[in-house]
Motif scaffolding. Structure first.
Motif, mmCIF file in Angstrom:
data_model
loop_
_atom_site.group_PDB
_atom_site.id
_atom_site.type_symbol
_atom_site.label_atom_id
_atom_site.label_comp_id
_atom_site.label_asym_id
_atom_site.label_seq_id
_atom_site.Cartn_x
_atom_site.Cartn_y
_atom_site.Cartn_z
ATOM 1 N N UNK A 8 -80.574 83.311 -65.635
ATOM 2 C CA UNK A 8 -80.210 82.358 -64.578
ATOM 3 C C UNK A 8 -80.767 80.970 -64.899
ATOM 4 N N UNK A 9 -81.994 80.919 -65.380
ATOM 5 C CA UNK A 9 -82.623 79.633 -65.684
ATOM 6 C C UNK A 9 -81.882 78.874 -66.779
ATOM 7 N N UNK A 10 -81.242 79.586 -67.686
ATOM 8 C CA UNK A 10 -80.501 78.939 -68.768
ATOM 9 C C UNK A 10 -79.309 78.134 -68.254
ATOM 10 N N UNK A 21 -73.964 77.975 -74.523
ATOM 11 C CA UNK A 21 -72.933 78.611 -75.352
ATOM 12 C C UNK A 21 -73.287 80.084 -75.507
ATOM 13 N N UNK A 22 -72.386 80.956 -75.050
ATOM 14 C CA UNK A 22 -72.633 82.393 -75.044
ATOM 15 C C UNK A 22 -71.605 83.108 -75.920
ATOM 16 N N UNK A 23 -71.977 83.469 -77.152
ATOM 17 C CA UNK A 23 -71.059 84.247 -77.978
ATOM 18 C C UNK A 23 -70.816 85.619 -77.356
ATOM 19 N N UNK A 24 -69.680 86.205 -77.700
ATOM 20 C CA UNK A 24 -69.317 87.491 -77.129
ATOM 21 C C UNK A 24 -69.361 88.627 -78.136
ATOM 22 N N UNK A 25 -70.452 89.383 -78.206
ATOM 23 C CA UNK A 25 -70.526 90.509 -79.136
ATOM 24 C C UNK A 25 -69.672 91.674 -78.665
ATOM 25 N N UNK A 39 -78.930 82.225 -80.693
ATOM 26 C CA UNK A 39 -78.374 82.057 -79.348
ATOM 27 C C UNK A 39 -79.318 82.703 -78.330
ATOM 28 N N UNK A 40 -79.557 82.016 -77.202
ATOM 29 C CA UNK A 40 -80.555 82.512 -76.252
ATOM 30 C C UNK A 40 -80.079 83.641 -75.365
ATOM 31 N N UNK A 41 -78.778 83.890 -75.340
ATOM 32 C CA UNK A 41 -78.218 84.955 -74.517
ATOM 33 C C UNK A 41 -76.811 85.253 -75.023
ATOM 34 N N UNK A 42 -76.271 86.392 -74.606
ATOM 35 C CA UNK A 42 -74.945 86.828 -75.053
ATOM 36 C C UNK A 42 -74.136 87.291 -73.853
ATOM 37 N N UNK A 43 -72.804 87.268 -74.008
ATOM 38 C CA UNK A 43 -71.920 87.706 -72.925
ATOM 39 C C UNK A 43 -70.785 88.531 -73.518
ATOM 40 N N UNK A 44 -70.779 89.818 -73.260
ATOM 41 C CA UNK A 44 -69.759 90.680 -73.864
ATOM 42 C C UNK A 44 -68.375 90.369 -73.305
ATOM 43 N N UNK A 45 -67.336 90.429 -74.148
ATOM 44 C CA UNK A 45 -65.959 90.282 -73.682
ATOM 45 C C UNK A 45 -65.322 91.661 -73.537
ATOM 46 N N UNK A 211 -66.855 67.556 -70.169
ATOM 47 C CA UNK A 211 -65.786 67.598 -69.172
ATOM 48 C C UNK A 211 -66.166 68.393 -67.929
ATOM 49 N N UNK A 212 -67.326 69.040 -67.980
ATOM 50 C CA UNK A 212 -67.770 69.736 -66.779
ATOM 51 C C UNK A 212 -68.230 71.162 -66.950
ATOM 52 N N UNK A 213 -68.146 71.712 -68.165
ATOM 53 C CA UNK A 213 -68.574 73.090 -68.373
ATOM 54 C C UNK A 213 -70.091 73.201 -68.357
ATOM 55 N N UNK A 214 -70.604 74.123 -67.554
ATOM 56 C CA UNK A 214 -72.027 74.455 -67.585
ATOM 57 C C UNK A 214 -72.293 75.440 -68.708
ATOM 58 N N UNK A 215 -71.346 76.358 -68.880
ATOM 59 C CA UNK A 215 -71.484 77.341 -69.950
ATOM 60 C C UNK A 215 -70.122 77.586 -70.577
ATOM 61 N N UNK A 216 -70.136 77.993 -71.839
ATOM 62 C CA UNK A 216 -68.907 78.200 -72.600
ATOM 63 C C UNK A 216 -68.917 79.606 -73.175
ATOM 64 N N UNK A 217 -67.830 80.337 -72.943
ATOM 65 C CA UNK A 217 -67.657 81.661 -73.530
ATOM 66 C C UNK A 217 -66.335 81.689 -74.293
ATOM 67 N N UNK A 218 -66.143 82.737 -75.078
ATOM 68 C CA UNK A 218 -65.014 82.778 -76.002
ATOM 69 C C UNK A 218 -64.092 83.976 -75.798
ATOM 70 N N UNK A 219 -64.331 84.776 -74.785
ATOM 71 C CA UNK A 219 -63.514 85.968 -74.613
ATOM 72 C C UNK A 219 -63.534 86.788 -75.890
#
Length: 239
Positions: A8-10, A21-25, A39-45, A211-219
């Motif tokens: 959350x703090x990120x 920026x959250x890569x998707x493993x 990368x400090x965190x990851x987000x699965x697609x 442009x306004x993104x707080x975080x970016x993911x890639x699906x």
């Protein structure tokens, strides 16, 4: 600090041009690659995980998705958020417990089922139940599917975002929003905004941040690029 609190703090205190920026493993090996890269965190697609398990997007059984998330979370020391689609029909309490058992610190939850948008107020009520069950143990990223379901009016996405944030969402994700409307969405949405990027195409993560993104993911984009590279390797071996 818990994993969810770290994650959350990120999302807070970021400046324009510096999104999270959250890569998707899609499996443990790819997770280790991204974590080792710093990368400090990851987000699965969900689509990338589905492909790795031999399923079409949206067809992965819940049991297999949670097991895949658990393998990914176990493989790295950074927080992992999980895309669990529309929650697989699980009751909020069970959904939360399954995510926590898998080691996830957050989740994506989308507001359409079988290609049809949910009623936003009903979905907000359900998100509120998920938040109540999770407390502060999970970071909730509420995906807004208006643009992918043919509703191009930014106000529709902004209206849904307001309901979801009021229900307890930590972040909203107007997936596939046109780049040109991102500043309008940013000005109308309270809290962090997730933007989808195409690796190697279109604006860079830094530009999306401006442009306004707080975080970016890639699906599933990174998984598909890796698959393409492997296809080229296979073709060379055949030759």
């Amino acid at each position: 600090m818990s994993g969810a609190d770290r994650f959350r703090a990120l999302h807070h205190g970021r400046v324009p041009g510096d999104p999270l920026v959250l890569p998707g493993p899609w499996d443990a090996a790819s997770a280790r690659v991204f974590a080792d890269a710093g990368f400090p965190a990851l987000a699965t697609p969900s689509a990338g995980v589905a492909a790795s398990l031999g399923y079409a997007d949206g067809a992965t059984p819940a049991e297999e998705m949670f097991a895949a998330v658990a393998r990914i979370a176990r493989a790295v020391d950074v927080p992992v958020s999980a895309d669990v689609e529309d929650g697989y029909g699980l009751a909020p309490e069970e959904l939360v417990e399954r995510l926590l058992e898998a080691g996830a610190v957050g989740c994506n939850l989308e507001d359409s089922v079988d290609g049809v948008l949910k009623d936003p107020r009903e979905h907000a009520e359900w998100l509120g139940e998920v938040r109540a069950a999770a407390g502060d143990r999970l970071f909730l990223n509420a995906r807004i599917d208006t643009f992918v379901r043919g509703v191009d009016d930014p106000d529709a996405a902004i209206g849904r975002a307001a309901l979801y944030v009021a229900a307890g969402a930590d972040c909203v994700y107007p997936i596939d929003a046109p780049v040109g409307v991102l500043p309008l969405l940013r000005s109308g949405i309270q809290g962090p905004v997730n933007v989808h990027a195409l690796p190697g195409e279109g604006p860079s993560p830094a530009q999306l941040g401006g442009l306004g993104a707080t975080r970016v993911t890639f699906g599933p984009g990174l998984q598909r690029r890796a698959q393409g590279a492997l296809r080229e390797i296979a073709a060379d071996l055949v030759d």
